[in-house]
Structure formats: C-alpha cells, structure tokens
Design an enzyme around this catalytic site. Structure first.
Site, PDB file in Angstrom:
ATOM      1  CE1 TYR A   1      28.073  50.344  23.582  1.00 12.10           C
ATOM      2  CE2 TYR A   1      29.490  50.083  21.673  1.00 12.10           C
ATOM      3  CZ  TYR A   1      28.244  50.025  22.241  1.00 12.10           C
ATOM      4  OH  TYR A   1      27.165  49.661  21.487  1.00 12.10           O
TER       5      TYR A   1
ATOM      6  CG  HIS B   1      23.725  54.367  22.828  1.00 15.52           C
ATOM      7  ND1 HIS B   1      24.974  54.250  23.355  1.00 15.52           N
ATOM      8  CD2 HIS B   1      23.343  53.101  22.567  1.00 15.52           C
ATOM      9  CE1 HIS B   1      25.331  52.983  23.411  1.00 15.52           C
ATOM     10  NE2 HIS B   1      24.361  52.269  22.948  1.00 15.52           N
TER      11      HIS B   1
END
Length: 299
Positions: A70, A128
């Site tokens: 992010y 992820h």
C-alpha cells in the site's frame, strides 16, 4: 474534529470490543476492523486519516490492516504514526508481497514493515497473494518469524479453495489462521465452496472491501430498493446496511476503509444494526449467492 457524545462512544466501544472472531490457534481477533488501502498517499489528507484511524480504535475497531504494497510503505508509515501511544490496544495486521515471501526474504520484508510501523511485532502477518515462491518456503519463513516473536500468527490473502488445499497439505500449513478475500453483498462467490471448506476447518474469512469498491456495482448496492428499504426501516445509512450484512456471521471479520472520522463513526455504528430474517431474505433475493463455481474476485 467530529464531536461524538461520550456515552455513545463508550457504548460503541463496548459493542465492538466484544465482537471477536475465533482463530484456529485458540486466540481471537476483532470482527470489525479498519482497512488502509490508499491511506497515507496524499500528504494533504494525512492528519484526517490519522484522526480517522485513532477514532476507530476508540470506537472498538482495534484491528488495523495494512500491507507493504500500500503506497510502497506509505500506509504502514501512516499507521505507525496513528498508533503511537496506543499500540497495546491495536491488533496489527500487515501483508508481504509474494515475490518477497521466500524463506529468507520474508524475514527482511517483515523487518522493514516493523520499522515503518514503529513496532516490534505484528499480531498477524499475511501472504498478500499466491506467487511463484513455493508455499513451503513461505510457511517456513512465517514459522521462523513466529518463533522469533516478530509475528503472533500468520495467514494468507486472495487464496481460492485449491490454493488453501495446497497450503494445508504442506508441513505446518495447518498453522494458517485466516484467509483475507474480497467479500461483500455484491460479491458472494466464496459462498459456493471456499467459505464452507474453511468453516469445516475453523479457518475464518477476513473480508476486504466489505462496502464494495467504488463504481457501478457499489451504486447498484446502495441504490437498490431492498437496501434503501432496510436502511429506512432501521434508521441508518445504506452503507451501514451493507456492512451489517457482512457482520451477520461470527466467523467473518470485515475491514472497511475510511479516510475521515465521519465515515469511521458510521462503520463503527454498523455493528449495532441487527438485520432480521426478513431483511436477509430481501437481500438474498436481490443479490443472491452464485449457484456455480466462479473465479475468486480480486481487486
């Protein structure tokens, strides 16, 4: 600064604090948390985003989910600043890139996340998504991080049923505590097989984007007669109905993202909504679960 009555604050904190999801290792995590995708990328919004996260913790949404991906670490930096002085109140989750999930590289990736977050441990660390690194290497790295006290436990994200089956067939694969996937009223594909499979093994789902990503689908959800009717019936916002739907089952956690205190408050207050059988029947009729296998939704 958003002005909320102290009694309402305390009531919401109490409500959200008692909503916990049981994990396979015997521990538990908050059912309603906070996502941070895109947070930390705009310096002009930084203070408001920090206030939103800190308010969420005050309202009992103590799980904060982030990732090294992010904003190339900007989100983790923001979270680190937001939880200064309250780290002990936060259930902290971050995620590692698939290409950094090898036996040794994952150790370095975790160390960098910890540095950005200004903490010495993560409560939960996730892969992820599945990449080219063998899962056996990732598991070994995760288990070493656990042994060193750098993480409390580990899990995965964006794994479909065949990925989960592969994972659990490996040594220590059964140490996986959670699978974080896209799940909301307009995206119910996991209900066909993945959700049932995980429930049989007591591995909970963590729903990201439980309010749906922006765009036409989100508009369809919010503007539907059924959602509008239920919102009016309960005296709440349409978005709160969608979030409340995701919280109906105690083995599903949700991490809605908010970049301002007003939206954070609405998210926290959604835990008070008690959808009844009539509400759920209406929503099922308008947004039914699929009756056939679909590809795992990913954004």
């Amino acid at each position: 600064m958003l002005n909320i009555d102290e009694h309402i604050m305390e009531s919401l904190k109490k409500e959200n604090s008692k909503r916990m999801v049981a994990l396979p290792d015997g521990s538990s995590m908050p059912q309603l948390g906070q996502g941070t995708w895109y947070l930390g990328e705009d310096p002009a919004k930084r203070q408001e985003e920090i206030e939103a996260l800190r308010l969420g913790v005050q309202l009992g949404m103590t799980l904060i989910d982030t990732a090294e991906m992010y904003g190339d670490g900007k989100s983790e930096h923001l979270v680190g600043e937001a939880i200064k002085g309250i780290r002990d109140q936060v259930y902290l989750v971050s995620k590692v890139y698939p290409h950094r999930a090898s036996r040794n590289e994952i150790l370095a990736a975790c160390a960098e996340s910890l540095r950005r977050l200004e903490t010495d441990h993560l409560d939960l660390y996730l892969l992820h998504w599945r990449g080219n690194v063998p899962l056996s290497q990732t598991i070994a790295g995760m288990e070493q991080l656990k042994a060193e006290g750098k993480i409390g436990r580990w899990g995965v994200s964006n794994f479909d049923i065949h990925d989960m089956q592969d994972l659990l067939s490996m040594e220590n694969g059964n140490q996986c505590q959670v699978n974080q996937v896209l799940y909301h009223l307009g995206s119910r594909g996991i209900e066909y097989d993945l959700l049932k499979w995980q429930r049989e093994r007591n591995i909970p789902i963590m729903a990201y984007s439980p309010l749906a990503q922006g765009g036409r689908l989100r508009e369809q959800l919010l503007e539907s007669e059924e959602v509008q009717h239920i919102a009016k019936k309960h005296g709440v916002e349409a978005l709160q109905v969608i979030l409340a739907w995701c919280l109906v089952h105690p083995d599903i956690a949700a991490i809605p993202r908010s970049s301002n205190p007003e939206h954070t408050y609405l998210n926290a207050a959604a835990s008070r909504i008690r959808l009844d059988e009539e509400d759920l029947k209406l929503l099922d009729g308008r947004f039914p679960a699929p009756t056939f296998k679909t590809a795992l939704d990913i954004i």
